[in-house]
Every structure is written in structure tokens, then in C-alpha cells.
Design an enzyme around this catalytic site. Structure first.
Site, PDB file in Angstrom:
ATOM      1  N   LYS A  25      11.698  11.756 -18.275  1.00 32.10           N
ATOM      2  CA  LYS A  25      12.165  12.776 -17.335  1.00 32.10           C
ATOM      3  C   LYS A  25      11.643  12.444 -15.942  1.00 32.10           C
ATOM      4  O   LYS A  25      10.432  12.267 -15.745  1.00 32.10           O
ATOM      5  CB  LYS A  25      11.651  14.159 -17.754  1.00 32.10           C
ATOM      6  CG  LYS A  25      12.457  15.309 -17.165  1.00 32.10           C
ATOM      7  CD  LYS A  25      13.833  15.376 -17.780  1.00 32.10           C
ATOM      8  CE  LYS A  25      14.504  16.723 -17.540  1.00 32.10           C
ATOM      9  NZ  LYS A  25      15.850  16.783 -18.144  1.00 32.10           N
ATOM     10  N   THR A  79      13.960  14.577 -23.227  1.00 29.89           N
ATOM     11  CA  THR A  79      13.420  14.600 -21.867  1.00 29.89           C
ATOM     12  C   THR A  79      13.123  16.034 -21.427  1.00 29.89           C
ATOM     13  O   THR A  79      12.206  16.268 -20.640  1.00 29.89           O
ATOM     14  CB  THR A  79      14.375  13.915 -20.870  1.00 29.89           C
ATOM     15  OG1 THR A  79      15.585  14.663 -20.756  1.00 29.89           O
ATOM     16  CG2 THR A  79      14.683  12.497 -21.315  1.00 29.89           C
ATOM     17  N   ASP A  80      13.868  17.011 -21.940  1.00 29.17           N
ATOM     18  CA  ASP A  80      13.545  18.404 -21.632  1.00 29.17           C
ATOM     19  C   ASP A  80      12.198  18.797 -22.236  1.00 29.17           C
ATOM     20  O   ASP A  80      11.429  19.560 -21.636  1.00 29.17           O
ATOM     21  CB  ASP A  80      14.639  19.339 -22.147  1.00 29.17           C
ATOM     22  CG  ASP A  80      14.402  20.770 -21.708  1.00 29.17           C
ATOM     23  OD1 ASP A  80      14.611  21.075 -20.515  1.00 29.17           O
ATOM     24  OD2 ASP A  80      13.974  21.586 -22.553  1.00 29.17           O
ATOM     25  N   PHE A  89      -0.607 -11.405  19.012  1.00 26.25           N
ATOM     26  CA  PHE A  89       0.001 -12.335  18.063  1.00 26.25           C
ATOM     27  C   PHE A  89       0.309 -13.633  18.800  1.00 26.25           C
ATOM     28  O   PHE A  89       1.268 -13.706  19.568  1.00 26.25           O
ATOM     29  CB  PHE A  89       1.271 -11.757  17.439  1.00 26.25           C
ATOM     30  CG  PHE A  89       1.799 -12.570  16.294  1.00 26.25           C
ATOM     31  CD1 PHE A  89       0.983 -12.909  15.220  1.00 26.25           C
ATOM     32  CD2 PHE A  89       3.111 -13.008  16.279  1.00 26.25           C
ATOM     33  CE1 PHE A  89       1.460 -13.664  14.156  1.00 26.25           C
ATOM     34  CE2 PHE A  89       3.608 -13.766  15.225  1.00 26.25           C
ATOM     35  CZ  PHE A  89       2.770 -14.094  14.162  1.00 26.25           C
ATOM     36  N   ARG A 140       0.039  -6.021  22.632  1.00 29.12           N
ATOM     37  CA  ARG A 140       1.317  -5.452  22.205  1.00 29.12           C
ATOM     38  C   ARG A 140       1.088  -4.114  21.523  1.00 29.12           C
ATOM     39  O   ARG A 140      -0.027  -3.777  21.107  1.00 29.12           O
ATOM     40  CB  ARG A 140       2.035  -6.398  21.236  1.00 29.12           C
ATOM     41  CG  ARG A 140       1.285  -6.609  19.925  1.00 29.12           C
ATOM     42  CD  ARG A 140       2.083  -7.424  18.915  1.00 29.12           C
ATOM     43  NE  ARG A 140       1.316  -7.625  17.675  1.00 29.12           N
ATOM     44  CZ  ARG A 140       1.816  -8.144  16.567  1.00 29.12           C
ATOM     45  NH1 ARG A 140       3.078  -8.551  16.528  1.00 29.12           N
ATOM     46  NH2 ARG A 140       1.059  -8.290  15.488  1.00 29.12           N
ATOM     47  N   GLN A 156      -1.702  -9.478   9.271  1.00 30.37           N
ATOM     48  CA  GLN A 156      -2.319 -10.092   8.096  1.00 30.37           C
ATOM     49  C   GLN A 156      -3.848  -9.962   8.142  1.00 30.37           C
ATOM     50  O   GLN A 156      -4.488  -9.599   7.148  1.00 30.37           O
ATOM     51  CB  GLN A 156      -1.927 -11.574   8.005  1.00 30.37           C
ATOM     52  CG  GLN A 156      -0.496 -11.820   7.597  1.00 30.37           C
ATOM     53  CD  GLN A 156       0.472 -11.888   8.771  1.00 30.37           C
ATOM     54  OE1 GLN A 156       0.224 -11.303   9.820  1.00 30.37           O
ATOM     55  NE2 GLN A 156       1.573 -12.607   8.591  1.00 30.37           N
ATOM     56  N   HIS A 208       8.786  -2.163  15.508  1.00 34.68           N
ATOM     57  CA  HIS A 208       8.765  -2.864  16.790  1.00 34.68           C
ATOM     58  C   HIS A 208       9.132  -1.951  17.965  1.00 34.68           C
ATOM     59  O   HIS A 208      10.005  -1.085  17.853  1.00 34.68           O
ATOM     60  CB  HIS A 208       9.745  -4.034  16.758  1.00 34.68           C
ATOM     61  CG  HIS A 208       9.375  -5.100  15.775  1.00 34.68           C
ATOM     62  ND1 HIS A 208       8.217  -5.833  15.878  1.00 34.68           N
ATOM     63  CD2 HIS A 208      10.007  -5.545  14.663  1.00 34.68           C
ATOM     64  CE1 HIS A 208       8.164  -6.695  14.874  1.00 34.68           C
ATOM     65  NE2 HIS A 208       9.232  -6.539  14.121  1.00 34.68           N
TER      66      HIS A 208
END
Length: 299
Positions: free
Chosen positions: A11, A58-59, A160, A177, A227, A255
Site C-alpha cells: 500500500k 493492501t487495505d 569553480f 559565483r 564535489q 544556476h
């Protein structure tokens, strides 16, 4: 001749809300979750022979979630996920594994006239807390905790440069940046043998530590790259929570591009003069990493 290679069912999207009422103080605490349960076991014939005998409906799974939520605390969600998994595996002899995913939605207590309100809350963002657990018969429970949809931005302190360049490269180097990302951070716990072992673990404290480390490192790190920054986050979480075996991050770049306005009366808006930017939806960079404990370090 075909054969059933793998199957599980359950479920999904069970909406759950629980309020704890302190009768002495009148203070309420609320928790809202979305729960998914998936069961594995001796269920092949329900697929291959149209035999519904092995099917825990599932119920039934949905009703079980509500009943166990009434009978047990649902915070921390890691422990509630383990309670659900333990129930399904022990209740039904033919069910050998239970997968539980819990999404915990964010409700924050209102502050009114400088005081915490006893029973009023607000949604202060789209950030969610996610728990993924697997309980296997006689093999304990594996748990992974996550932060998702935590949107962060800093307007400086990110660079960067020095990246590989070839004939396909057009991206200029930058020493300053905007850095923005939607954090998805996860940490995998050691395998727990039983519910008693989970009772002693401060899952909420670990979540708060991981969240605080993520935000503090993001804000304060003089970032050479996404990174490098995400690796530092992983290291710090491993150091802060000894029961965590590995940490992973997925960080998409959000960006913000400079807009050259020099065409209008020589207006300067690039480099150090840039103050107006154009937010970009896509394409975007997407960076992953997983950092584990070094097993040799234990020797």
C-alpha cells in the site's frame, strides 16, 4: 518457460496524522507522514496461479498502519518504520521481508507574541524527512534516513576553476559565483538485530546533526567545487554519528547566470559588478557521492 523472478506488493501513499496532547500543559505536538509498505515472501502463486490465498490485502496493510500508529509513537519515524516491518514479518509466517518508506512532512510551531503557541503550526518549506527500512526475517532491520527538498543558496563563497579543458569546453573559470542546490542527503545505519536495539538510538538527534552539518558546511565552506563541499559534509556526519555506516549526497546545481547589460548605455553587470542575475531551470549539473567508513580503520 517463464518464471517469476521477483515480486513485492503493498500500500502506497497512506496519509497519516497524529496529535499528542499533553493534558497537563495543553500543549499539542503534531506529526504528519505519508507511508508505503511493501511485502515479500511466499506469494508466487498469487501471480502465477491466480491464488489470492497468500495475499495480505493492501487495505489490511493500511489499517495496520493506523492501528500501530495508535498503539505506538510514530516519532522518530525510523523506529515506527521498524515497528511496522517487525509486525508484518512476525504476524504472517509466509512474509519474509517488509519494506517501509515514511515521508515526514514539516510542521513548525507558531510563535505568537514572542511565545510558542500550544496548538498552532505552519508549513515552513517543502523540505521532507524520508525513512527507508527493510526488515528481513531473522536478519534484522536495515534503515536509511534522508533529508530531501532542502533548498539552499549562498551569494558568494563558491568557485569553480582548474577543471579539465578541451576543444568542447566553453565554460569560463570563476573564482566567485552563486551556489544553490536542493539537498538530498542520506545516511545508512548499521543493521539492527531487533526493536530493542533501536530503542536506545537518538534518531531525531542524528537528523538534527546531519541537517545542521549540511547547512553550516554549505554556508561556511570556501567551496572549490560542489564535489569538495559535499565530501566534507559526509566526513562530518560520519564523525558525529558513530552508528552511521555511510553517507550519500545528491546535489543538483541551481544556476544563476549573469546578464550582460553593457548594450544599454554601458551598464556594468558582469564579473564583480554583477548584481542582477537570471535564474535557470535547466539544464543543470548533478553531482553524487557516497562516503563510507574505512573498514581498515577498525583494525
Amino acid at each position: 518457460m517463464p518464471q517469476l523472478s521477483y515480486a513485492k506488493y503493498g500500500k502506497d501513499n497512506v496519509r497519516l496524522y497524529k496529535v499528542d496532547k499533553n493534558e497537563k500543559t495543553g500543549v499539542h505536538t503534531v506529526i504528519e507522514q505519508t507511508v508505503c509498505t511493501l511485502l515479500e515472501g511466499d506469494i508466487e502463486t498469487s501471480y502465477t496461479k491466480a491464488d489470492n490465498g497468500p495475499v495480505v490485502a493492501t487495505d489490511t496493510q493500511k489499517q495496520t498502519i493506523y492501528i500501530l500508529a495508535k498503539q505506538n509513537p510514530i516519532d522518530p519515524p525510523e523506529r515506527f518504520a521498524a515497528i511496522l516491518g517487525d509486525h508484518f514479518v512476525k504476524k504472517y509466517p509466509h512474509i519474509h521481508a517488509a519494506h517501509v518508506k515514511i515521508i515526514q512532512h514539516r510542521w513548525t510551531r507558531m510563535t505568537i507574541d514572542g511565545k510558542p503557541h500550544p496548538h498552532s503550526f505552519y508549513r515552513d518549506g517543502e523540505e521532507i524527512r524520508v525513512i527507508e527500512s527493510v526488515t528481513r526475517e531473522n536478519k534484522g532491520v536495515e534503515i536509511r534516513s534522508k533529508i530531501e527538498k532542502l533548498l539552499v543558496l549562498k551569494s558568494t563563497g563558491s568557485a569553480f576553476y582548474g577543471f579539465h579543458r578541451d576543444e568542447f569546453t566553453r565554460l569560463p573559470e570563476t573564482w566567485d559565483r552563486i551556489l544553490s542546490t536542493e539537498v538530498e542527503a542520506g545516511w545508512k545505519w548499521k543493521t539492527f538485530n531487533n526493536l530493542d536495539e533501536l530503542a536506545a538510538v537518538d534518531f531525531n538527534g542524528a537528523y538534527e546533526k546531519a541537517r545542521a552539518i549540511t547547512m553550516k558546511t554549505f554556508a561556511e565552506d570556501d567551496s572549490a567545487s560542489v564535489q569538495a563541499t559535499m565530501y566534507k559534509m559526509c566526513e562530518l556526519i560520519l564523525a558525529a554519528v558513530p552508528l552511521v555506516e555511510e553517507v550519500d549526497y545528491a546535489l543538483p546545481n541551481k544556476h544563476y547566470f549573469e546578464i550582460d547589460l553593457s548594450w544599454y548605455k554601458g551598464l556594468k553587470n558582469t564579473g564583480k559588478d554583477a548584481t542582477v542575475f537570471a535564474p535557470q531551470s535547466d539544464p543543470n549539473g548533478l553531482i553524487f557521492c557516497t562516503v563510507s567508513r574505512n573498514p581498515k580503520a577498525k583494525l
